[in-house]
Every structure is written in structure tokens, then in C-alpha cells.
Design a protein around this motif. Sequence first.
Motif, short mmCIF file in Angstrom:
data_model
loop_
_atom_site.label_atom_id
_atom_site.label_comp_id
_atom_site.label_asym_id
_atom_site.label_seq_id
_atom_site.Cartn_x
_atom_site.Cartn_y
_atom_site.Cartn_z
N PRO A 170 57.75 67.91 49.56
CA PRO A 170 56.53 68.22 50.28
C PRO A 170 55.55 67.06 50.41
CG PRO A 170 57.05 69.98 48.77
CD PRO A 170 57.99 68.84 48.47
N VAL A 202 53.68 62.54 53.45
CA VAL A 202 52.36 61.97 53.27
C VAL A 202 52.46 60.57 52.68
CG1 VAL A 202 50.17 62.21 52.03
CG2 VAL A 202 51.27 64.21 53.01
N HIS A 242 53.14 73.30 42.40
CA HIS A 242 53.90 73.93 43.48
C HIS A 242 54.15 75.42 43.18
CE1 HIS A 242 57.58 75.06 45.69
NE2 HIS A 242 57.06 74.32 46.64
N VAL A 293 45.22 76.19 51.60
CA VAL A 293 46.35 75.32 51.92
C VAL A 293 46.11 74.59 53.24
CG1 VAL A 293 48.82 75.29 52.47
CG2 VAL A 293 47.99 76.63 50.53
N LYS A 294 45.55 75.28 54.21
CA LYS A 294 45.26 74.65 55.51
C LYS A 294 44.27 73.49 55.33
CE LYS A 294 43.30 75.57 60.04
NZ LYS A 294 42.51 76.48 60.83
N HIS A 300 45.99 70.64 53.56
CA HIS A 300 46.91 70.03 54.52
C HIS A 300 46.18 69.12 55.50
CE1 HIS A 300 49.35 69.93 58.23
NE2 HIS A 300 50.35 69.78 57.37
N SER A 301 45.03 69.57 56.01
CA SER A 301 44.30 68.75 56.99
C SER A 301 43.77 67.46 56.35
CB SER A 301 43.17 69.55 57.64
OG SER A 301 42.15 69.82 56.71
N THR A 320 47.23 65.05 55.37
CA THR A 320 48.17 64.64 56.42
C THR A 320 47.53 63.97 57.62
OG1 THR A 320 48.10 66.80 57.50
CG2 THR A 320 49.79 66.48 55.80
N LYS A 321 46.22 64.02 57.76
CA LYS A 321 45.59 63.50 58.97
C LYS A 321 45.70 61.98 59.09
CE LYS A 321 41.64 64.07 61.92
NZ LYS A 321 40.40 64.77 62.15
N TYR A 376 40.51 62.85 49.79
CA TYR A 376 41.11 63.91 48.96
C TYR A 376 41.37 63.38 47.54
CZ TYR A 376 44.55 67.30 47.30
OH TYR A 376 45.23 68.23 46.55
#
Length: 194
Positions: A93, A97, A126, A144-145, A148-149, A152-153, A161
Motif C-alpha cells: 500500500p 507513495v 493496517h 482514509v480519504k 489518502h489525499s 498521494t497528492k 503529513y
Amino acid sequence: MTDQVTFGQVLKRFRQNNGISSRRLSQLVGKADAYVSQIERNLIKHPDAHTAYELLEAVGCHKEQIEKILTDLKIADEKIFIDQKVFKEKIDPFYKVYNGIISMENGKPHTYFYDMEVIRMYEEIHNIISTFIIKDHSKAKVVVKNIHSLVTKDKEHFEFYCAIHQNDYSKLPNQFKEQILHEVNEIYKVGVNK
């Protein structure tokens, strides 16, 4: 290698033999300009294994040579070397990244250097998040959203982060946790409404 030899001495020898300035080498691994100079003067005695690996790689050492140096100098104690393929299989996962933001420079993949404790903690996180998604899907979806943003951006968001998580907030008393949440929510409201 003898016990008297430091990582800084080894690095300086390779760096000078390859005609790379300490400032340039610091920049190549994403550190402050004085970082390599501080290592070489033994002001930074214990660089982290990943950075040490990157420094030696940047001065032209090959994989086997780097692994031997880091092991001999005990920078590699209780750690394992994981190449890209094994890293992807073990920590899939996060692979995209790290691969997209951190590890690929000029199209060149890096070898990763992780200890088993980090892998164990990742697997525990996890499992907790997987359980969270099952038990409280609505709340988990938002959390999680948002993670994730950030991760990964782009590199700037990923670094933000990481910076947020440099502190162990579990050590704070509840009143300070509540204060932090209140302040973050206020700053968020102002920032989003700009």
C-alpha cells in the motif's frame, strides 16, 4: 573496519574520491547544505540507515559495498535490506507513495533499508484500519480519504503529513488533545473559507 573508523570518515573518502562537494551531496539526498559536513566532522554520529545508504549510493558505492560498510559500522544492526521487488510485496500500500514521491530520482530506483519493527508496526496499523473500516465505515471513509489525499497528492502534502506525525500525541493529557483538535478545526475553517 576498525572500531575507530566513523561513517563520516568513510563518506568523506568516497565523496572526495568522486569529486563531489559536501554541500552538493547534502542536496542530492534532500538534506540541509551543512548535513554532510556535520556527519564528516562527527557532529552527527548516527545518521539513519536509509540516509546513510543514499549518501553512499550518491558517491558511487555499489549495493554490496554499501551493505558491508553499514553493517561493519553497525548502522545496519538488526536491519534488513529490501530491494524494490521485496519492498513492493511486503509493504504494497505504501509502495506507490514511496516510489512516486520519495524513491525515484532521475528514473533511478533505490534500495530500501527497513527494520522489522517498522514492518511490524505498519502491519499492525493496517489491521487496525481494516477493522475500523468494517466497524465504522462512514467515519473510516472520511479518515482514509483525508489520509489518502495527503500522502498521494505530491511531495509537499506528503511532507506535511509526515511533519504532523513527528510527535507522539498519545503522550499528551486529554485536555491538550482536545485543545489541539479545537485549534486545528478553527484553522481549517479559516483556511478552507479563504
